[in-house]
Design a protein around this motif. Structure first.
Motif, PDB file in Angstrom:
ATOM      1  N   PRO A 386       0.798  -1.231   0.000  1.00 47.48           N
ATOM      2  CA  PRO A 386       0.000   0.000   0.000  1.00 47.48           C
ATOM      3  C   PRO A 386       0.828   1.278   0.000  1.00 47.48           C
ATOM      4  N   TYR A 387       2.171   1.165   0.049  1.00 47.93           N
ATOM      5  CA  TYR A 387       3.012   2.347   0.180  1.00 47.93           C
ATOM      6  C   TYR A 387       3.887   2.616  -1.047  1.00 47.93           C
ATOM      7  N   TYR A 388       4.000   1.647  -1.939  1.00 46.55           N
ATOM      8  CA  TYR A 388       4.836   1.866  -3.121  1.00 46.55           C
ATOM      9  C   TYR A 388       4.175   2.882  -4.051  1.00 46.55           C
ATOM     10  N   PRO A 389       4.959   3.778  -4.636  1.00 43.87           N
ATOM     11  CA  PRO A 389       4.392   4.638  -5.678  1.00 43.87           C
ATOM     12  C   PRO A 389       4.137   3.832  -6.943  1.00 43.87           C
ATOM     13  N   MET A 390       3.236   4.301  -7.775  1.00 47.66           N
ATOM     14  CA  MET A 390       2.909   3.590  -9.009  1.00 47.66           C
ATOM     15  C   MET A 390       4.166   3.408  -9.864  1.00 47.66           C
ATOM     16  N   GLY A 391       4.401   2.178 -10.289  1.00 42.42           N
ATOM     17  CA  GLY A 391       5.543   1.886 -11.146  1.00 42.42           C
ATOM     18  C   GLY A 391       6.744   1.353 -10.404  1.00 42.42           C
ATOM     19  N   PHE A 392       6.794   1.496  -9.085  1.00 40.12           N
ATOM     20  CA  PHE A 392       7.903   0.934  -8.307  1.00 40.12           C
ATOM     21  C   PHE A 392       7.515  -0.463  -7.846  1.00 40.12           C
ATOM     22  N   ILE A 393       8.354  -1.459  -8.148  1.00 42.49           N
ATOM     23  CA  ILE A 393       7.998  -2.842  -7.827  1.00 42.49           C
ATOM     24  C   ILE A 393       8.948  -3.486  -6.818  1.00 42.49           C
ATOM     25  N   GLY A 394       9.955  -2.743  -6.337  1.00 40.17           N
ATOM     26  CA  GLY A 394      10.875  -3.300  -5.355  1.00 40.17           C
ATOM     27  C   GLY A 394      12.034  -4.016  -6.021  1.00 40.17           C
ATOM     28  N   TYR A 395      13.197  -3.951  -5.382  1.00 38.71           N
ATOM     29  CA  TYR A 395      14.372  -4.560  -6.022  1.00 38.71           C
ATOM     30  C   TYR A 395      14.301  -6.076  -6.029  1.00 38.71           C
ATOM     31  N   GLY A 396      13.422  -6.685  -5.211  1.00 41.89           N
ATOM     32  CA  GLY A 396      13.233  -8.134  -5.268  1.00 41.89           C
ATOM     33  C   GLY A 396      12.480  -8.593  -6.502  1.00 41.89           C
ATOM     34  N   ASN A 397      11.854  -7.640  -7.214  1.00 40.79           N
ATOM     35  CA  ASN A 397      11.147  -7.942  -8.459  1.00 40.79           C
ATOM     36  C   ASN A 397      11.847  -7.370  -9.685  1.00 40.79           C
ATOM     37  N   ALA A 398      12.885  -6.582  -9.473  1.00 41.61           N
ATOM     38  CA  ALA A 398      13.509  -5.832 -10.565  1.00 41.61           C
ATOM     39  C   ALA A 398      14.529  -6.672 -11.334  1.00 41.61           C
TER      40      ALA A 398
END
Length: 630
Positions: A386-398
């Motif tokens: 609920p806190y990620y900005p739109m388009g940010f998926i986290g470095y575990g998904n990058a």
């Protein structure tokens, strides 16, 4: 049938006639070195009966040398309504191999496996904890498990972890000759394959594998261990069937599971239209809907049969306002579809390696997100945070191969890469000396992308907990606390801002008539890792990043700067470090940058990395010399 029976008897006779003397004295000295656990014997046997049925037999004998290995002294096996575990046998031996205890079925716990993040789960756990009052001791247990439906096979690895050696470990898979499956192995691992009476038997084995002491920064032990990953092609599971022979067919199965699952209630459709009626662009609509998702839904894991793979209906999520990663992603997709924006579900291995283009299997993916192609750009949406900005998926998904689910099947695509410049920490600090012992400090720090992710949790803490953490983590000794703030000011950016104000304890050390001031007060590397002779594992930093730190020192009246160090540049294949020192308008200025690569390096380069790190540690110790007027 006669030949099949003979094959099975041959396997089980080898088990019965195998090693039974578990005296620790029988373990070769080479296997005791660096070992907290020795696998004396491990046998895995998977007998595939057909496309939807198999029997799995497992047996393990292991010697535990110290308390550090006690966590390994347990049987913990998961099952569900599509499998059952039975024929459990367990024995505890002392150091001489003398039987201490033979466990009964009543000693085995059978409980629901309701994890902390799941309220819908039909997994259960059978567990047994071995307890010994002395070391070393040996545990032995075995069980059988029947599967009704096969989406994946048990995997095998000889080395379980650092500090574990292996006397003998093997994995056997038996199947009908016309049964379609595939397997992937570590480099150089040979398979013993034989066919008799319409059956094919594969066997892999390791013996006399010494333990490896834990190595810092290791990215795993795949390069030094023997392993087997096996998977079915055709499968049947919980009323569903499909084909895993390639990623295209894998995607077709996932797409089929979700057919008809993205319908929304009429009232909710009207609500979505009303929410987005003033949006001028598809990006604005997507932002509005993504914000709605974050503010009105929550993540709940679902692990019920095919529900562990099939998204919950979008209509259901719209009503109850919760779902797992699949359900929330499908809900987001349905909302986008309602306002005319095309999107795709994406299967991804969160925190796992990229999907292997040449080997498709269900175990490589553990998460689902959404991809939204608009024009030439594609935006990936992480729908569970609920806190990620739109388009940010986290470095575990990058920066990894993921599976785009389309009507025509699965397509491998790559997620965005967050480079060092994007994974930043930028700090500016003012240290004002009112006098030698009265020092005001104000520091402002920005954290971006991966470092935003690392520090996001601090923004969610209560102020008292934030203060406690700031005091504990401050590299400058705090005399009097003033204030601390940490928040995500712009919810559309993956950036956290931190501000900390306080009075510091004395920062000057005196030698004769001179004072010495350590210049890097905020982001020092205090210790270098130790060099390792004959390192075995590959290594890497968790992610590439860039730290930039600026410190301005305001000295009190009557103090002069006598000496500042020369600028420093340390350049290597691992990263770049700079430190600059200057005097300007009576102020002492210090700036530091550290930019690190996230490449995976071979073991032989580790000591060169240590040398690079040692140079940074020394550079972070630079001091200015200050004098005081009489």
């Amino acid at each position: 049938m006669k030949y099949t029976l003979g094959l099975s008897l041959l396997l089980y006779c080898s088990v019965l006639n195998g090693q039974t003397n578990w005296d620790v004295a029988m373990i070769p000295e080479s296997l005791k070195k660096d070992a907290i656990i020795v696998i004396r014997n491990e046998e895995q046997f998977l007998d595939i009966k057909g496309v939807n049925a198999a029997k799995y037999d497992y047996k393990l004998t292991a010697t535990i040398f110290s308390k550090a290995g006690d966590n390994f002294a347990a049987m913990e096996e998961v099952y569900d309504k599509f499998s059952n575990i039975y024929n459990i046998k367990a024995v505890l031996y002392d150091a001489t191999g003398t039987k201490i205890k033979e466990y009964k079925s009543s000693d085995v716990k059978d409980q629901s496996l309701i994890s902390g993040f799941s309220i819908f789960e039909d997994n259960r756990l059978k567990s047994l904890k071995f307890v010994s009052n002395s070391y070393p001791y040996t545990i032995e247990y075995s069980f059988s498990q029947d599967f009704k439906g096969l989406l994946y096979f048990p995997q095998w690895r000889d080395l379980k972890d650092f500090g574990v050696s292996v006397e003998k470990s093997s994995y056997s898979i038996q199947k009908n000759q016309n049964y379609q499956m595939k397997y992937l192995t570590s480099v150089g691992l040979k398979v013993d394959s034989s066919s008799t009476g319409g059956k094919t038997l594969y066997k892999w084995e390791s013996t006399q594998i010494p333990a490896l002491a834990r190595e810092p920064m290791a990215v795993g032990i795949d390069n030094i261990s023997s392993w087997v990953k096996a998977s079915p092609n055709l499968f049947e599971y919980d009323g569903s069937n499909g084909n895993f022979d390639n990623w295209t067919n894998f995607g077709k199965w996932i797409y089929k599971l979700n057919e008809g699952g993205n319908q929304l209630p009429d009232a909710f459709r009207t609500k979505i239209q009303d929410l987005t009626k003033d949006a001028k662009t598809p990006q604005e609509k997507m932002q509005i809907l993504y914000r709605y998702l974050q503010q009105n839904t929550r993540y709940v894991s679902v692990q019920l049969g095919i529900g562990g793979f099939k998204p919950v209906l979008a209509e259901k999520v719209a009503t109850v306002n919760y779902g797992d990663c699949k359900g929330l992603s499908n809900f987001m997709k349905a909302m986008l579809n309602e306002v005319g924006i095309n999107s795709h579900l994406v299967m991804i291995g969160n925190g796992k390696p990229s999907l292997n283009p040449k080997y498709s299997s269900i175990g490589q993916a553990n998460h689902m997100i959404v991809a939204v192609p608009i024009g030439k750009d594609t935006t990936f949406l992480e729908c569970t945070n609920p806190y990620y900005p739109m388009g940010f998926i986290g470095y575990g998904n990058a920066n990894r191969n993921v599976l785009l689910i389309t009507e025509t099947g699965g397509k491998l695509v790559k997620t965005p890469t967050y480079n060092a410049d994007q994974n930043y920490q930028f700090s500016k600090t003012i240290i004002k000396f009112n006098n030698e012992n009265d020092i005001d400090v104000l520091t402002n720090t920005l954290y971006g992308n991966a470092q935003f992710e690392d520090n996001l949790g601090t923004t969610l803490l209560e102020p008292s907990e934030q203060k406690k953490r700031a005091l504990e983590n401050s590299s400058i000794p705090v005399e009097t606390f003033n204030y601390y703030k940490c928040d995500q000011k712009d919810k559309t950016k993956s950036e956290v801002e931190e501000e900390f104000a306080f009075k510091a304890k004395s920062l000057l050390s005196k030698g004769g008539d001179k004072y010495f001031l350590l210049l890097n007060q905020v982001n020092r590397r205090e210790f270098a890792p130790i060099k390792i002779t004959d390192r075995k594992t590959f290594f890497s930093v968790p992610y590439s990043y860039e730290d930039k730190d600026e410190i301005t020192f305001e000295l009190p009246q009557g103090y002069q700067i006598e000496f500042i160090p020369k600028d420093i540049l340390i350049d290597s294949e691992f990263g770049i470090y700079t430190a600059k020192f200057a005097i300007q308008d009576g102020l002492l200025l210090y700036s530091r940058t550290q930019k690190m690569n996230d490449k995976i390096y071979p073991p032989e380069k580790y000591n060169a990395y240590v040398d690079f790190y040692k140079k940074m540690v020394q550079a972070d110790k630079q001091k200015a010399v200050i004098t005081k007027s009489l």
